[in-house]
Motif scaffolding. Structure first.
Motif, PDB file in Angstrom:
ATOM      1  N   UNK A  30      -2.778   1.899  -4.184  1.00 38.74           N
ATOM      2  CA  UNK A  30      -2.913   0.570  -4.785  1.00 38.74           C
ATOM      3  C   UNK A  30      -1.531   0.003  -5.088  1.00 38.74           C
ATOM      4  N   UNK A  31      -1.265  -1.193  -4.546  1.00 36.05           N
ATOM      5  CA  UNK A  31       0.066  -1.768  -4.698  1.00 36.05           C
ATOM      6  C   UNK A  31       1.068  -1.001  -3.864  1.00 36.05           C
ATOM      7  N   UNK A  32       0.738  -0.816  -2.594  1.00 38.85           N
ATOM      8  CA  UNK A  32       1.496   0.110  -1.730  1.00 38.85           C
ATOM      9  C   UNK A  32       2.893  -0.380  -1.402  1.00 38.85           C
ATOM     10  N   UNK A  48      -5.649   7.233   5.079  1.00 41.57           N
ATOM     11  CA  UNK A  48      -5.047   6.598   3.903  1.00 41.57           C
ATOM     12  C   UNK A  48      -5.028   5.089   4.104  1.00 41.57           C
ATOM     13  N   UNK A  49      -5.443   4.373   3.085  1.00 44.51           N
ATOM     14  CA  UNK A  49      -5.380   2.909   3.074  1.00 44.51           C
ATOM     15  C   UNK A  49      -4.377   2.469   2.020  1.00 44.51           C
ATOM     16  N   UNK A  50      -3.474   1.597   2.407  1.00 43.42           N
ATOM     17  CA  UNK A  50      -2.573   0.972   1.455  1.00 43.42           C
ATOM     18  C   UNK A  50      -2.963  -0.481   1.280  1.00 43.42           C
ATOM     19  N   UNK A  51      -3.058  -0.943   0.032  1.00 46.03           N
ATOM     20  CA  UNK A  51      -3.406  -2.338  -0.229  1.00 46.03           C
ATOM     21  C   UNK A  51      -2.341  -2.977  -1.102  1.00 46.03           C
ATOM     22  N   UNK A  52      -1.976  -4.207  -0.761  1.00 49.14           N
ATOM     23  CA  UNK A  52      -0.969  -4.941  -1.521  1.00 49.14           C
ATOM     24  C   UNK A  52      -1.190  -6.431  -1.264  1.00 49.14           C
ATOM     25  N   UNK A  53      -1.009  -7.274  -2.279  1.00 43.32           N
ATOM     26  CA  UNK A  53      -1.221  -8.711  -2.064  1.00 43.32           C
ATOM     27  C   UNK A  53      -0.030  -9.427  -1.450  1.00 43.32           C
ATOM     28  N   UNK A  54       1.145  -8.783  -1.397  1.00 47.33           N
ATOM     29  CA  UNK A  54       2.373  -9.461  -0.979  1.00 47.33           C
ATOM     30  C   UNK A  54       2.592  -9.290   0.521  1.00 47.33           C
ATOM     31  N   UNK A  55       2.366 -10.359   1.277  1.00 47.78           N
ATOM     32  CA  UNK A  55       2.413 -10.290   2.730  1.00 47.78           C
ATOM     33  C   UNK A  55       3.724  -9.803   3.315  1.00 47.78           C
TER      34      UNK A  55
END
Length: 201
Positions: A30-32, A48-55
């Motif tokens: 989370x917040x990778x 593994x999944x990485x998620x982040x809102x910053x493109x």
């Protein structure tokens, strides 16, 4: 990848990796950010999944991706349509203070399978003058590690400063939502939060 870089967040990657339970098949970062922890998790977890809102930061992570088994998602973990109980490990470094603490912890808790592990490294807001010893120790440790590692590496990820919650506030919230949670304050301006979800996967 992170072996040649150092900063306060990278310093605590081994703490998160050591918390991964044997036999884990799926992990969420989370917040990778630039994907450094995501790629390290892939060495011990098959998917593994990485998620982040910053493109822009996420594109940098994708450009560095080491191969199969890693997926990067641009989005907000609070609203992205992950299925509940999807992950054996949910990890997060320096991201919890970007969201409401209770909402973030509850969401990460719900994404864990029974028996899964939540591993968070976060930033507390100092409470003056109570936290003066931690601040002084942190400055000394920072200088030593910076000298030892040849300087610190900054990332392109957005920052939030100061963090909204003190360590005591994080502890109160975590103990309410995650019975049996283990919290520890660390010298480099960080704390760790470790929790195993009851039940069996």
């Amino acid at each position: 990848m992170a072996a040649s870089r150092w900063n306060h967040n990278i310093h605590y990657h081994p703490l998160v990796l050591a918390a991964v339970p044997p036999g884990s098949r799926t992990a969420l970062d989370v917040g990778c950010g630039e994907g450094l922890l995501t790629e390290e998790l892939r060495a011990v977890v098959p998917s593994v999944t990485g998620i982040d809102p910053h493109g822009p930061t996420l594109e940098l992570a994708r450009s560095r991706a080491g191969g199969a088994g890693v997926e990067y998602v641009q989005g907000d973990v609070l609203t992205h349509p992950f299925e509940p109980k999807s992950f054996d490990v949910v990890a997060s470094i320096a991201a919890l203070h970007h969201m409401d603490t209770a909402t973030g912890l509850a969401r990460m808790r719900d994404l864990l399978r029974p028996g899964g592990v939540l591993a968070v490294v976060g930033l507390p807001r100092n409470r003056w003058p109570h936290d003066v010893p931690y601040a002084v120790a942190g400055v000394v440790a920072h200088r030593w590690h910076r000298w030892r590692n040849g300087g610190s590496t900054h990332t392109s990820a957005p920052t939030v400063w100061p963090p909204p919650d003190t360590f005591a506030q994080v502890r109160t919230t975590a103990e309410r939502l995650l019975p049996g949670v283990r919290l520890r304050r660390h010298v480099l301006f960080r704390y760790s939060l470790m929790w195993t979800k009851p039940g069996r996967g």
